[in-house]
Scaffold this motif. Structure first.
Motif, PDB file in Angstrom:
ATOM      1  N   SER A   9      43.630  -9.835 -15.571  1.00  0.00           N
ATOM      2  CA  SER A   9      43.961 -11.229 -15.252  1.00  0.00           C
ATOM      3  C   SER A   9      42.997 -11.787 -14.205  1.00  0.00           C
ATOM      4  O   SER A   9      42.856 -12.993 -14.069  1.00  0.00           O
ATOM      5  CB  SER A   9      45.400 -11.343 -14.743  1.00  0.00           C
ATOM      6  OG  SER A   9      45.549 -10.709 -13.481  1.00  0.00           O
ATOM      7  N   ARG A  15      35.101 -12.835 -23.656  1.00  0.00           N
ATOM      8  CA  ARG A  15      34.651 -13.184 -25.011  1.00  0.00           C
ATOM      9  C   ARG A  15      33.931 -12.008 -25.639  1.00  0.00           C
ATOM     10  O   ARG A  15      33.230 -11.267 -24.959  1.00  0.00           O
ATOM     11  CB  ARG A  15      33.692 -14.376 -24.983  1.00  0.00           C
ATOM     12  CG  ARG A  15      34.357 -15.659 -24.621  1.00  0.00           C
ATOM     13  CD  ARG A  15      33.522 -16.862 -25.035  1.00  0.00           C
ATOM     14  NE  ARG A  15      34.190 -18.075 -24.644  1.00  0.00           N
ATOM     15  CZ  ARG A  15      35.154 -18.657 -25.349  1.00  0.00           C
ATOM     16  NH1 ARG A  15      35.526 -18.139 -26.489  1.00  0.00           N
ATOM     17  NH2 ARG A  15      35.717 -19.761 -24.920  1.00  0.00           N
ATOM     18  N   GLU A  74      37.251 -15.644 -27.993  1.00  0.00           N
ATOM     19  CA  GLU A  74      37.937 -15.202 -26.783  1.00  0.00           C
ATOM     20  C   GLU A  74      38.858 -14.044 -27.156  1.00  0.00           C
ATOM     21  O   GLU A  74      39.497 -14.060 -28.215  1.00  0.00           O
ATOM     22  CB  GLU A  74      38.738 -16.352 -26.180  1.00  0.00           C
ATOM     23  CG  GLU A  74      39.311 -16.031 -24.819  1.00  0.00           C
ATOM     24  CD  GLU A  74      39.977 -17.224 -24.143  1.00  0.00           C
ATOM     25  OE1 GLU A  74      40.680 -16.987 -23.158  1.00  0.00           O
ATOM     26  OE2 GLU A  74      39.795 -18.368 -24.605  1.00  0.00           O
ATOM     27  N   ARG A  76      41.662 -10.767 -25.734  1.00  0.00           N
ATOM     28  CA  ARG A  76      42.584 -10.247 -24.734  1.00  0.00           C
ATOM     29  C   ARG A  76      42.411  -8.734 -24.731  1.00  0.00           C
ATOM     30  O   ARG A  76      42.438  -8.100 -25.788  1.00  0.00           O
ATOM     31  CB  ARG A  76      44.015 -10.617 -25.099  1.00  0.00           C
ATOM     32  CG  ARG A  76      45.053 -10.132 -24.100  1.00  0.00           C
ATOM     33  CD  ARG A  76      46.447 -10.672 -24.423  1.00  0.00           C
ATOM     34  NE  ARG A  76      46.457 -12.123 -24.268  1.00  0.00           N
ATOM     35  CZ  ARG A  76      46.722 -12.984 -25.261  1.00  0.00           C
ATOM     36  NH1 ARG A  76      46.993 -12.553 -26.465  1.00  0.00           N
ATOM     37  NH2 ARG A  76      46.708 -14.284 -25.042  1.00  0.00           N
ATOM     38  N   THR A 101      42.378  -7.667 -28.675  1.00  0.00           N
ATOM     39  CA  THR A 101      42.897  -8.561 -29.705  1.00  0.00           C
ATOM     40  C   THR A 101      42.322  -9.958 -29.515  1.00  0.00           C
ATOM     41  O   THR A 101      42.009 -10.356 -28.393  1.00  0.00           O
ATOM     42  CB  THR A 101      44.440  -8.637 -29.646  1.00  0.00           C
ATOM     43  OG1 THR A 101      44.835  -9.001 -28.318  1.00  0.00           O
ATOM     44  CG2 THR A 101      45.070  -7.304 -30.014  1.00  0.00           C
ATOM     45  N   VAL A 103      42.328 -13.945 -29.049  1.00  0.00           N
ATOM     46  CA  VAL A 103      43.234 -14.947 -28.490  1.00  0.00           C
ATOM     47  C   VAL A 103      43.357 -16.035 -29.543  1.00  0.00           C
ATOM     48  O   VAL A 103      42.338 -16.552 -30.015  1.00  0.00           O
ATOM     49  CB  VAL A 103      42.682 -15.514 -27.162  1.00  0.00           C
ATOM     50  CG1 VAL A 103      43.513 -16.689 -26.679  1.00  0.00           C
ATOM     51  CG2 VAL A 103      42.624 -14.415 -26.112  1.00  0.00           C
ATOM     52  N   THR A 105      43.412 -19.408 -31.401  1.00  0.00           N
ATOM     53  CA  THR A 105      42.795 -20.694 -31.079  1.00  0.00           C
ATOM     54  C   THR A 105      43.821 -21.806 -31.252  1.00  0.00           C
ATOM     55  O   THR A 105      44.818 -21.640 -31.957  1.00  0.00           O
ATOM     56  CB  THR A 105      41.584 -20.965 -31.984  1.00  0.00           C
ATOM     57  OG1 THR A 105      42.014 -20.919 -33.347  1.00  0.00           O
ATOM     58  CG2 THR A 105      40.491 -19.946 -31.768  1.00  0.00           C
TER      59      THR A 105
END
Length: 120
Positions: A9, A15, A74, A76, A101, A103, A105
């Motif tokens: 975080s 990316r 992007e 995670r 994984t 993210v 859109t």
């Protein structure tokens, strides 16, 4: 080798820079690296951009092919650990994650949180 948990975080936007590729264990034989259970280990290059800092690229190993992870998207990263290593005169930090994984859109339908279609 001691693992150091990484708080993703605090890393800013992550990316995919280079999509998932099987990690090579032996470059002469082209043998693919496997985990203890025989699952292929993949490598994903991820850009990290913290506010006010330059972009860094880290290579993250993950067991199993991360589905839907494509260059430029992007991502995670879950369960990220860092490992310091040294071999002779060489040293560095390697990264391993439990999962990488995409993210979703804006405008893409979100997956049901309970894993079942229909929500209930």
């Amino acid at each position: 080798m001691q693992s150091i948990p990484v708080d993703t975080s605090r890393l800013g936007v992550l990316r995919c820079a280079v999509g998932p590729e099987p990690k090579i264990a032996d470059f002469e034989t082209k043998e693919v690296k496997k985990d203890r259970d025989g699952n292929t280990i993949y490598s994903v290059a991820v850009t990290v951009r913290q506010e006010g800092r330059r972009v860094s690229v880290i290579e993250i190993s993950v067991t199993g092919e991360p589905k839907g992870v494509v260059e430029g998207a992007e991502v995670r990263v879950t369960g990220l650990d860092a490992f310091a290593w040294a071999m002779g005169d060489r040293h560095g930090i390697s990264f391993r994650a439990a999962a990488i994984t995409p993210v979703p859109t804006a405008g893409a339908p979100a997956a049901p949180s309970n894993g079942k279609a229909g929500g209930a």
